[in-house]
Design a protein around this motif. Sequence first.
Motif, short mmCIF file in Angstrom:
data_model
loop_
_atom_site.label_atom_id
_atom_site.label_comp_id
_atom_site.label_asym_id
_atom_site.label_seq_id
_atom_site.Cartn_x
_atom_site.Cartn_y
_atom_site.Cartn_z
N ILE A 179 0.84 -1.20 0.00
CA ILE A 179 0.00 0.00 0.00
C ILE A 179 0.87 1.25 0.00
N ASP A 225 -7.50 -5.39 0.92
CA ASP A 225 -8.23 -4.14 0.84
C ASP A 225 -8.32 -3.72 -0.63
N THR A 285 -7.67 -0.27 -2.92
CA THR A 285 -7.07 1.06 -2.86
C THR A 285 -7.32 1.82 -4.16
N CYS A 319 -2.13 6.41 -2.42
CA CYS A 319 -3.41 5.75 -2.65
C CYS A 319 -4.32 5.98 -1.45
N ILE A 320 -5.61 5.77 -1.70
CA ILE A 320 -6.63 5.89 -0.67
C ILE A 320 -7.21 4.50 -0.45
N ASP A 321 -7.14 4.00 0.78
CA ASP A 321 -7.67 2.69 1.12
C ASP A 321 -9.16 2.85 1.45
#
Length: 354
Positions: free
Chosen positions: A253, A332, A334, A341-343
């Motif tokens: 991530i 997850d 992302t 990045c946005i989870d």
Amino acid sequence: MNHLKQIAARLPEYGVDAMLLTSEPGEFYAVGFHGEGVVVVTAGECFYFTDSRYIEAANHLITGASISMTDRSRNYRAMVQEVVDRCGVKRMGFEEEYLSVASYQIWKEGVTPELVPAQKLVNGLRAAKDQEEIELMVKAQEITDRAFREILTFIQPGMTEQEIAAKLQYDMLRFGAMRMSFDPIVASGPNGSKPHAIPGPRKIQRGEFVTMDFGCVYGGYCSDMTRTVAIGEPTEEMKKVYHIVLEAQLAGIAAARAGVPGKSIDAAARKVIEEAGYGEYFGHGYGHSVGIEIHESPNANTRDESLMPVGAAVSAEPGIYLPGKFGVRIEDVTILTENGCIDITQSPKELIIL
């Protein structure tokens, strides 16, 4: 929601006068409608053809395209040929990843333009989700997260994998899902070493891991998540492996951003697992793109050199699978940005012991 203008704008780039969309994902991406029909996009006009089962809904839901219905005297090929003649189409792109050889031959014999493979035209657009698509994926993920919270209060020793899978599906549907994005995976104990295990009658026992991989569709877009939980106190080895997988996921991530190849994201996560001595037990890629379909491109694996675009929705799912013992996967979704990045998965990732 539709993407007709975006498709039309890319026609010159692929040297075609029109794009023919015959797949369910292509149809939905183009006109925002789940039916059984054919879309033709030209530089100046767009057309949607369907049959009597879907015509009423299509007229109600589709905008930006001329809508017509097939009948006994006019099939899809005849209707597309009318567009070809009217718009002077000489070269028409098609979705070669979805069209069978038999179907290709039927289209080739049924229309006059040269058929040009142009899957990359649509795939390139679908890889970069716009804000409306992202909002639908966030909603799908919220439903999935809520189902996970529910399942934590449901799982008991003696319960079967099939019971857990059924509960996950029921909850996602009652929380607003259209359908599942894939058949849920529920794998307990030694079954956990099979990444795509099929839920069976095996009963959950204390001291085991249970891996649950599940997702739903909301507004035509998929969610995808995996959590591995312990039923009763896990062994030290189980705890060790779990935390290695979590560290690997966090490393991936941290490396995920637009403008880097998928293989680089995979490498960041894989390095953690390899350095811990478990490299041979991580056989699949770090992640795949998610959207209208549960598996889209580009991918974050050892081979994909495609640069990730802004707005790519990429799963983060490293795992370790020890044959005959147990497996751990944490996943997850992302959304990639220029800076990271946005989870969008909100469920906790620390080891949960039930």
